[in-house]
Design an enzyme around this catalytic site. Structure first.
Site, short mmCIF file in Angstrom:
data_model
loop_
_atom_site.label_atom_id
_atom_site.label_comp_id
_atom_site.label_asym_id
_atom_site.label_seq_id
_atom_site.Cartn_x
_atom_site.Cartn_y
_atom_site.Cartn_z
N THR A 1 -39.58 45.13 16.63
CA THR A 1 -40.18 45.41 15.81
C THR A 1 -40.73 44.58 14.68
OG1 THR A 1 -37.71 44.20 15.46
CG2 THR A 1 -38.87 43.18 13.79
N TYR B 1 -34.14 46.88 8.74
CA TYR B 1 -35.49 48.17 9.22
C TYR B 1 -35.24 48.58 9.69
CZ TYR B 1 -36.16 44.57 12.19
OH TYR B 1 -35.43 43.73 13.57
N THR C 1 -37.57 42.02 20.42
CA THR C 1 -37.50 40.68 21.16
C THR C 1 -36.16 40.65 21.71
OG1 THR C 1 -36.67 39.76 18.84
CG2 THR C 1 -38.93 39.58 19.48
N ASP C 2 -35.16 41.86 21.50
CA ASP C 2 -34.01 41.03 22.38
C ASP C 2 -34.01 41.43 24.09
OD1 ASP C 2 -33.19 41.71 19.25
OD2 ASP C 2 -32.53 43.97 19.72
N LYS D 1 -34.72 34.24 23.96
CA LYS D 1 -34.61 34.76 22.21
C LYS D 1 -33.66 33.55 22.07
CE LYS D 1 -34.28 37.83 18.82
NZ LYS D 1 -34.50 39.58 18.63
N GLU E 1 -19.05 23.56 40.92
CA GLU E 1 -17.99 24.01 40.48
C GLU E 1 -17.30 24.87 41.47
OE1 GLU E 1 -16.41 23.95 37.83
OE2 GLU E 1 -17.13 22.45 36.55
#
Ligand SMILES: NC(=O)C[C@H](N)C(=O)O
Length: 337
Positions: free
Chosen positions: A20, A34, A100-101, A173, A294
């Site tokens: 982006t 965009y 950024t992903d 992110k 766990e």
């Protein structure tokens, strides 16, 4: 005199990969609608004349893609170019513009495999440059400022978003619709304000110069996949991933990397067949998976991902598997990196 000052500036190379920060929308009101990866690096640099006061900046277009489409081959290509530049005497710092992903994955990958103490800064933006209040310009300005600073040496791969300096290992992110998108569970390392960096803490995990991994020795990355967990989960995805050749499966678990009783028998069987099972957590603010808490990891011969989210655990698992397939060694690496 001006020439003298120019030669004293650090030499910073900006490697552009798309995202982006190189995006463009139809109107200034388009902050979310965009096309990513449209604008070339020369144009991005030309749009910020103030960069020339910080450093001698030159750009290189390595690829032009939206980061959700980045592949392991793209990672290796980028990693090799960063390494060549870092070895070059006339390069003082490297900036990578990135979508950024998957920015957090690339930053962590480089943090593990680049043998240099020169600053490597990964940067992106949440809004395209054509939008009102676009954040890419300042993020890139800050990245070049940090890349050209002496203090950034030896601190591992860094990310400059929203005025903060984050560790490439820790940052993630957290939201996709705000400019304040990148956070670390353990806090930023510092701030950049008006081109000057202010540091508050240092990364504690092994990275770059202190890492046992080196991009120069990595020819390819093994297949490591992620399976997501939730209520009523089935073992279909885990089995299919193993069948298609995954060497390790990251269990994107609930809570403390917990595993549904509906899935446990299949994960035990897959481990017996040689697939590494790595328990991570998909909780939002940062998971923290404890060994044998766990699930009996010692008994099942599973690995825990410590505080690494599933996508970062995948990166470390791929890099680690280029060296060893021993689950104890893998677990050591998950504690140390
Ligand atoms: N903000 C962004 O950069 C998102 C974009 N999809 C990318 O990762 O390339």
């Amino acid at each position: 005199k001006e020439v003298e000052t120019q030669t004293k500036l650090a030499n910073v190379v900006v490697l552009a990969t798309g995202g982006t920060i190189a995006g463009a929308g139809a109107s200034a009101a388009n902050s979310a609608t965009y096309q990513a990866a449209k604008v070339g690096i020369e144009q991005l640099i030309a749009g910020i004349p103030e960069l020339s006061k910080l450093a001698n900046v030159r750009g290189e277009q390595v690829m032009q893609i939206a980061s959700e489409s980045i592949t392991n081959d793209n990672l290796l290509q980028l990693g090799r170019r960063v390494s060549e530049l870092a070895d070059s005497k006339d390069v003082d710092g490297i900036v990578i513009t990135h979508g950024t992903d998957t920015l957090e994955e690339t930053a962590y990958f480089l943090n593990l495999v680049e043998k240099t103490d020169k600053p490597i800064i990964v940067v992106g933006s949440m809004r395209p440059g054509t939008a009102m209040s676009a954040d890419g310009m300042l993020n890139l300005y800050n990245a070049v400022a940090v890349a050209s600073s002496k203090e950034a040496h030896g601190k591992g791969v860094l990310v400059t978003m929203n005025d903060e300096i984050q560790s490439g290992r820790d940052v993630s992110k957290m939201i996709n619709i705000k400019t304040e998108a990148f956070k670390s569970a353990w806090g930023p390392l510092g701030m950049v304000v008006e081109g000057k960096s202010y540091w508050f803490r240092l990364p504690a995990k092994r990275h770059t110069m202190d890492s046992e991994f080196d991009i120069k020795n990595i020819k390819s990355l093994p297949d490591v996949e992620i399976a997501y967990s939730y209520g009523n989960v089935s073992d279909t995805a885990y089995k299919a991933l193993a069948q298609s050749g995954a060497k390790a499966i990251i269990h994107a678990g609930t809570g403390n990397g917990s595993v549904s009783s509906r899935v446990v028998p299949s994960l035990q069987a897959l481990r017996k067949d040689g697939v590494q099972i790595i328990r991570s957590s998909h909780v939002n603010a940062g998971g923290f998976v404890l060994r044998n808490a766990e699930q009996p990891d010692d008994k099942y011969d599973w690995v825990v991902a410590h505080d690494l989210n599933p996508q970062k655990a995948r990166i470390l698992a791929m890099v680690a598997l280029t060296k060893t397939n021993d689950s104890k060694e893998l677990q050591r690496m998950f504690w140390e990196y």
